[in-house]
Design a protein around this motif. Structure first.
Motif, PDB file in Angstrom:
ATOM      1  N   ILE A  97       0.856  -1.191   0.000  1.00  0.00           N
ATOM      2  CA  ILE A  97       0.000   0.000   0.000  1.00  0.00           C
ATOM      3  C   ILE A  97       0.888   1.236   0.000  1.00  0.00           C
ATOM      4  O   ILE A  97       1.779   1.362   0.835  1.00  0.00           O
ATOM      5  N   LEU A  98       0.638   2.141  -0.928  1.00  0.00           N
ATOM      6  CA  LEU A  98       1.345   3.417  -0.937  1.00  0.00           C
ATOM      7  C   LEU A  98       0.426   4.460  -0.309  1.00  0.00           C
ATOM      8  O   LEU A  98      -0.638   4.748  -0.828  1.00  0.00           O
ATOM      9  N   PHE A  99       0.854   5.009   0.806  1.00  0.00           N
ATOM     10  CA  PHE A  99       0.114   6.050   1.516  1.00  0.00           C
ATOM     11  C   PHE A  99       0.744   7.383   1.140  1.00  0.00           C
ATOM     12  O   PHE A  99       1.919   7.618   1.382  1.00  0.00           O
ATOM     13  N   VAL A 100      -0.052   8.265   0.531  1.00  0.00           N
ATOM     14  CA  VAL A 100       0.423   9.581   0.093  1.00  0.00           C
ATOM     15  C   VAL A 100      -0.245  10.634   0.955  1.00  0.00           C
ATOM     16  O   VAL A 100      -1.474  10.642   1.107  1.00  0.00           O
ATOM     17  N   SER A 117       4.118   1.613   2.628  1.00  0.00           N
ATOM     18  CA  SER A 117       5.071   2.426   1.889  1.00  0.00           C
ATOM     19  C   SER A 117       4.496   3.844   1.886  1.00  0.00           C
ATOM     20  O   SER A 117       3.268   4.022   1.901  1.00  0.00           O
ATOM     21  N   THR A 118       5.350   4.866   1.872  1.00  0.00           N
ATOM     22  CA  THR A 118       4.852   6.236   2.013  1.00  0.00           C
ATOM     23  C   THR A 118       5.492   7.195   1.017  1.00  0.00           C
ATOM     24  O   THR A 118       6.639   7.013   0.602  1.00  0.00           O
ATOM     25  N   ALA A 119       4.722   8.226   0.663  1.00  0.00           N
ATOM     26  CA  ALA A 119       5.229   9.320  -0.170  1.00  0.00           C
ATOM     27  C   ALA A 119       4.717  10.628   0.428  1.00  0.00           C
ATOM     28  O   ALA A 119       3.512  10.796   0.638  1.00  0.00           O
ATOM     29  N   ILE A 153       3.503   9.765  -8.993  1.00  0.00           N
ATOM     30  CA  ILE A 153       3.096   8.506  -8.358  1.00  0.00           C
ATOM     31  C   ILE A 153       3.190   7.327  -9.316  1.00  0.00           C
ATOM     32  O   ILE A 153       3.766   6.292  -8.962  1.00  0.00           O
ATOM     33  N   PRO A 154       2.658   7.420 -10.549  1.00  0.00           N
ATOM     34  CA  PRO A 154       2.822   6.275 -11.462  1.00  0.00           C
ATOM     35  C   PRO A 154       4.292   5.920 -11.709  1.00  0.00           C
ATOM     36  O   PRO A 154       4.638   4.747 -11.795  1.00  0.00           O
ATOM     37  N   GLU A 155       5.160   6.916 -11.780  1.00  0.00           N
ATOM     38  CA  GLU A 155       6.587   6.651 -11.953  1.00  0.00           C
ATOM     39  C   GLU A 155       7.143   5.907 -10.746  1.00  0.00           C
ATOM     40  O   GLU A 155       7.929   4.971 -10.891  1.00  0.00           O
ATOM     41  N   LEU A 156       6.728   6.325  -9.570  1.00  0.00           N
ATOM     42  CA  LEU A 156       7.168   5.686  -8.333  1.00  0.00           C
ATOM     43  C   LEU A 156       6.733   4.221  -8.298  1.00  0.00           C
ATOM     44  O   LEU A 156       7.462   3.359  -7.832  1.00  0.00           O
ATOM     45  N   LEU A 157       5.541   3.952  -8.834  1.00  0.00           N
ATOM     46  CA  LEU A 157       4.998   2.588  -8.850  1.00  0.00           C
ATOM     47  C   LEU A 157       5.353   1.833 -10.130  1.00  0.00           C
ATOM     48  O   LEU A 157       4.841   0.749 -10.376  1.00  0.00           O
ATOM     49  N   GLU A 158       6.199   2.463 -10.941  1.00  0.00           N
ATOM     50  CA  GLU A 158       6.676   1.874 -12.182  1.00  0.00           C
ATOM     51  C   GLU A 158       5.554   1.512 -13.145  1.00  0.00           C
ATOM     52  O   GLU A 158       5.526   0.445 -13.746  1.00  0.00           O
ATOM     53  N   VAL A 159       4.624   2.462 -13.309  1.00  0.00           N
ATOM     54  CA  VAL A 159       3.517   2.284 -14.248  1.00  0.00           C
ATOM     55  C   VAL A 159       3.896   2.907 -15.574  1.00  0.00           C
ATOM     56  O   VAL A 159       4.381   3.988 -15.645  1.00  0.00           O
TER      57      VAL A 159
END
Length: 159
Positions: A97-100, A117-119, A153-159
């Motif tokens: 889970i990415l918490f932003v 996971s956090t941003a 965010i998509p870059e961080l999640l490699e989308v």
């Protein structure tokens, strides 16, 4: 009435970012302090900007946890645990889970302690809340990533 007092508008790139993540297969929800009218305000802010994908399709109600429903506020570990349980029903663990959040003390630190996971979202100085800057240097508390735009965010999640 409340939106007239506070002013509600979507953050730049919100619609595009959430839609892109949805199309890539990511399950998304909201974990945060909110009122009974929060989703209505969000829906009104979303509608003009996106005619293609409904908000309820992108942000799943079953994965959304609001403080008013639980009678708790962030950084409550119980509120975060409630959200983690909802994701667990889909086989998604806390580390997936990415918490932003733009709130270090009331979001990032609590989510990180729960195993998420956090941003830290720092688009502008008005929304960013860091009570103790030393937390940014503490490896156990600092966010995985600092972002200044939601489109990161998509870059961080490699989308």
């Amino acid at each position: 009435f409340h939106s007239c007092l506070q002013g509600v508008s979507p953050t730049p790139q919100l619609t595009q970012t959430l839609t892109r993540l949805h199309q890539a297969g990511f399950k998304q929800g909201i974990l945060g302090d909110g009122q009974v009218f929060t989703l209505i305000q969000l829906q009104r802010a979303w509608s003009p900007s996106s005619q293609q994908v409904a908000l309820q399709t992108v942000l799943l109600p079953s994965l959304s946890t609001f403080s008013y429903e639980a009678g708790l506020r962030l950084p409550s570990p119980s509120l975060i645990a409630r959200s983690i349980k909802q994701f667990a029903k889909l086989g998604i663990g806390p580390d997936e889970i990415l918490f932003v959040s733009s709130r270090m003390d009331f979001g990032i630190v609590a989510a990180k302690r729960a195993g998420m996971s956090t941003a830290l979202y720092a688009e502008d100085q008005w929304g960013l809340q860091i009570e103790d800057p030393a937390q940014l240097k503490n490896s156990e508390l600092k966010p995985r990533r600092l972002i200044t735009k939601l489109k990161q965010i998509p870059e961080l999640l490699e989308v």
